[in-house]
Write a protein that holds these residues in place. Structure first.
Motif, mmCIF file in Angstrom:
data_model
loop_
_atom_site.group_PDB
_atom_site.id
_atom_site.type_symbol
_atom_site.label_atom_id
_atom_site.label_comp_id
_atom_site.label_asym_id
_atom_site.label_seq_id
_atom_site.Cartn_x
_atom_site.Cartn_y
_atom_site.Cartn_z
ATOM 1 N N MET A 259 34.829 38.777 33.582
ATOM 2 C CA MET A 259 35.618 39.874 33.858
ATOM 3 C C MET A 259 36.366 39.205 34.982
ATOM 4 N N ARG A 260 37.980 39.508 34.432
ATOM 5 C CA ARG A 260 39.031 39.154 35.529
ATOM 6 C C ARG A 260 39.497 40.188 36.272
ATOM 7 N N VAL A 261 39.534 39.972 37.696
ATOM 8 C CA VAL A 261 39.885 40.992 38.469
ATOM 9 C C VAL A 261 40.833 40.604 39.526
ATOM 10 N N THR A 262 41.996 41.382 39.834
ATOM 11 C CA THR A 262 43.029 41.172 40.658
ATOM 12 C C THR A 262 42.634 41.787 42.290
ATOM 13 N N ILE A 263 42.628 40.574 43.143
ATOM 14 C CA ILE A 263 42.275 41.169 44.336
ATOM 15 C C ILE A 263 43.451 41.227 45.641
ATOM 16 N N ARG A 264 43.276 41.855 46.726
ATOM 17 C CA ARG A 264 44.230 41.755 47.607
ATOM 18 C C ARG A 264 43.556 41.476 48.899
ATOM 19 N N VAL A 265 43.707 40.341 49.439
ATOM 20 C CA VAL A 265 43.096 39.909 50.650
ATOM 21 C C VAL A 265 43.756 40.154 52.160
ATOM 22 N N ARG A 266 42.866 41.038 52.784
ATOM 23 C CA ARG A 266 43.567 41.279 54.215
ATOM 24 C C ARG A 266 42.627 40.322 55.152
ATOM 25 N N PRO A 267 43.230 39.437 55.464
ATOM 26 C CA PRO A 267 42.500 38.592 56.459
ATOM 27 C C PRO A 267 42.399 38.893 57.908
ATOM 28 N N GLY A 268 41.483 38.544 58.882
ATOM 29 C CA GLY A 268 41.631 38.831 60.127
ATOM 30 C C GLY A 268 41.304 40.127 60.566
ATOM 31 N N VAL A 269 40.854 40.924 59.689
ATOM 32 C CA VAL A 269 40.690 42.489 60.332
ATOM 33 C C VAL A 269 39.130 42.358 60.857
ATOM 34 N N SER A 270 39.001 43.537 61.666
ATOM 35 C CA SER A 270 37.859 43.464 62.724
ATOM 36 C C SER A 270 36.810 44.281 61.691
ATOM 37 N N ARG A 271 36.963 45.090 60.684
ATOM 38 C CA ARG A 271 35.949 45.508 59.880
ATOM 39 C C ARG A 271 36.110 45.264 58.424
ATOM 40 N N VAL B 119 41.052 31.867 39.949
ATOM 41 C CA VAL B 119 41.934 31.615 38.829
ATOM 42 C C VAL B 119 43.298 31.314 39.233
ATOM 43 N N THR B 120 43.985 32.022 40.017
ATOM 44 C CA THR B 120 45.251 31.929 40.601
ATOM 45 C C THR B 120 45.565 32.673 42.046
ATOM 46 N N GLY B 121 46.283 31.981 43.083
ATOM 47 C CA GLY B 121 46.648 32.558 44.249
ATOM 48 C C GLY B 121 46.054 31.962 45.323
ATOM 49 N N SER B 122 45.741 30.775 45.191
ATOM 50 C CA SER B 122 44.997 30.090 46.420
ATOM 51 C C SER B 122 45.833 30.146 47.696
ATOM 52 N N THR B 123 46.966 30.380 47.805
ATOM 53 C CA THR B 123 47.823 30.611 49.074
ATOM 54 C C THR B 123 48.543 31.931 49.094
ATOM 55 N N SER B 124 48.126 32.726 48.200
ATOM 56 C CA SER B 124 48.601 34.141 48.396
ATOM 57 C C SER B 124 47.740 35.334 48.864
ATOM 58 N N ARG B 125 48.032 36.422 48.989
ATOM 59 C CA ARG B 125 47.142 37.374 49.564
ATOM 60 C C ARG B 125 46.747 38.297 48.404
ATOM 61 N N THR B 126 47.540 38.099 47.218
ATOM 62 C CA THR B 126 47.016 38.608 46.081
ATOM 63 C C THR B 126 46.545 37.616 45.111
ATOM 64 N N LYS B 127 45.324 37.425 44.438
ATOM 65 C CA LYS B 127 44.771 36.741 43.965
ATOM 66 C C LYS B 127 43.912 37.247 42.621
ATOM 67 N N VAL B 128 43.901 36.233 41.422
ATOM 68 C CA VAL B 128 43.180 36.773 40.612
ATOM 69 C C VAL B 128 42.007 35.859 40.386
ATOM 70 N N ILE B 129 40.964 36.561 40.078
ATOM 71 C CA ILE B 129 39.491 35.740 40.115
ATOM 72 C C ILE B 129 38.758 36.124 38.869
ATOM 73 N N ASP B 130 37.788 35.593 38.470
ATOM 74 C CA ASP B 130 36.904 35.626 37.310
ATOM 75 C C ASP B 130 35.491 36.031 37.839
ATOM 76 N N ILE B 131 34.799 36.693 37.524
ATOM 77 C CA ILE B 131 33.362 37.269 37.881
ATOM 78 C C ILE B 131 32.608 37.120 36.434
#
Length: 85
Positions: free
Chosen positions: A1-13, A59-71
Protein backbone atom coordinates in the motif's frame (compact mmCIF):
# COMPACT_ATOMS: atom_id res chain seq x y z
CA UNK A 1 0.00 0.00 0.00
CA UNK A 2 1.42 3.39 -0.98
CA UNK A 3 0.90 6.26 1.49
CA UNK A 4 1.89 9.93 1.52
CA UNK A 5 3.09 11.15 4.91
CA UNK A 6 3.92 14.60 6.27
CA UNK A 7 6.72 14.51 8.85
CA UNK A 8 6.85 17.01 11.71
CA UNK A 9 10.32 16.72 13.25
CA UNK A 10 11.39 17.99 16.66
CA UNK A 11 8.04 17.84 18.42
CA UNK A 12 7.63 17.20 22.13
CA UNK A 13 4.68 14.82 21.70
CA UNK A 14 5.30 12.22 18.98
CA UNK A 15 2.46 10.39 17.27
CA UNK A 16 0.85 9.23 14.06
CA UNK A 17 -2.51 10.62 13.06
CA UNK A 18 -4.28 13.46 11.35
CA UNK A 19 -4.48 14.82 7.84
CA UNK A 20 -2.38 17.48 6.09
CA UNK A 21 -3.62 18.00 2.52
CA UNK A 22 -4.37 14.28 2.20
CA UNK A 23 -1.10 13.14 3.79
CA UNK A 24 -0.87 11.22 7.07
CA UNK A 25 0.83 13.34 9.76
CA UNK A 26 3.77 11.69 11.55
CA UNK A 27 5.20 13.72 14.44
CA UNK A 28 8.62 12.64 15.74
CA UNK A 29 10.97 13.94 18.42
CA UNK A 30 14.05 13.43 16.21
CA UNK A 31 15.48 16.47 14.45
CA UNK A 32 15.70 16.72 10.66
CA UNK A 33 19.45 16.10 10.65
CA UNK A 34 21.17 13.26 8.83
CA UNK A 35 17.95 11.40 8.09
CA UNK A 36 17.10 10.91 11.78
CA UNK A 37 13.56 12.28 11.44
CA UNK A 38 12.90 10.14 8.37
CA UNK A 39 14.04 6.97 10.12
CA UNK A 40 11.98 7.82 13.21
CA UNK A 41 8.94 8.50 11.01
CA UNK A 42 9.24 5.16 9.22
CA UNK A 43 9.58 3.37 12.55
CA UNK A 44 6.52 5.20 13.91
CA UNK A 45 4.43 4.33 10.86
CA UNK A 46 5.42 0.68 11.14
CA UNK A 47 4.32 0.62 14.78
CA UNK A 48 1.03 2.38 13.96
CA UNK A 49 0.21 -0.16 11.25
CA UNK A 50 1.38 -3.12 13.32
CA UNK A 51 4.02 -4.25 10.84
CA UNK A 52 7.77 -4.73 11.12
CA UNK A 53 10.02 -1.79 10.32
CA UNK A 54 11.42 -3.55 7.26
CA UNK A 55 7.89 -3.67 5.80
CA UNK A 56 7.93 0.14 5.46
CA UNK A 57 10.10 1.55 2.66
CA UNK A 58 10.70 5.10 1.51
CA UNK A 59 9.79 5.70 -2.14
CA UNK A 60 10.38 9.46 -2.51
CA UNK A 61 11.09 12.50 -0.36
CA UNK A 62 14.23 11.60 1.58
CA UNK A 63 15.00 15.29 2.22
CA UNK A 64 11.43 16.62 2.16
CA UNK A 65 8.86 16.77 4.94
CA UNK A 66 6.35 15.22 2.54
CA UNK A 67 7.29 11.64 1.73
CA UNK A 68 5.80 8.72 -0.16
CA UNK A 69 6.21 5.31 1.46
CA UNK A 70 5.20 1.73 0.75
CA UNK A 71 3.76 -0.41 3.53
CA UNK A 72 3.83 -4.14 2.85
CA UNK A 73 0.66 -5.80 4.16
CA UNK A 74 -0.74 -2.42 5.23
CA UNK A 75 -4.43 -2.38 6.17
CA UNK A 76 -6.41 0.43 4.46
CA UNK A 77 -8.85 0.58 7.39
CA UNK A 78 -5.95 1.47 9.72
CA UNK A 79 -5.00 4.31 7.36
CA UNK A 80 -8.57 5.59 7.33
CA UNK A 81 -8.66 5.53 11.14
CA UNK A 82 -5.32 7.36 11.47
CA UNK A 83 -6.29 10.05 8.95
CA UNK A 84 -9.51 10.68 10.89
CA UNK A 85 -7.66 11.40 14.16
Amino acid sequence: MRVTIRVRPGVSRPGVGGDHDGALIVAVTARAVGGQATEAALTSVAAAFGVRRRAVTLVTGSTSRTKVIDIADGDPSVLDHLLAL
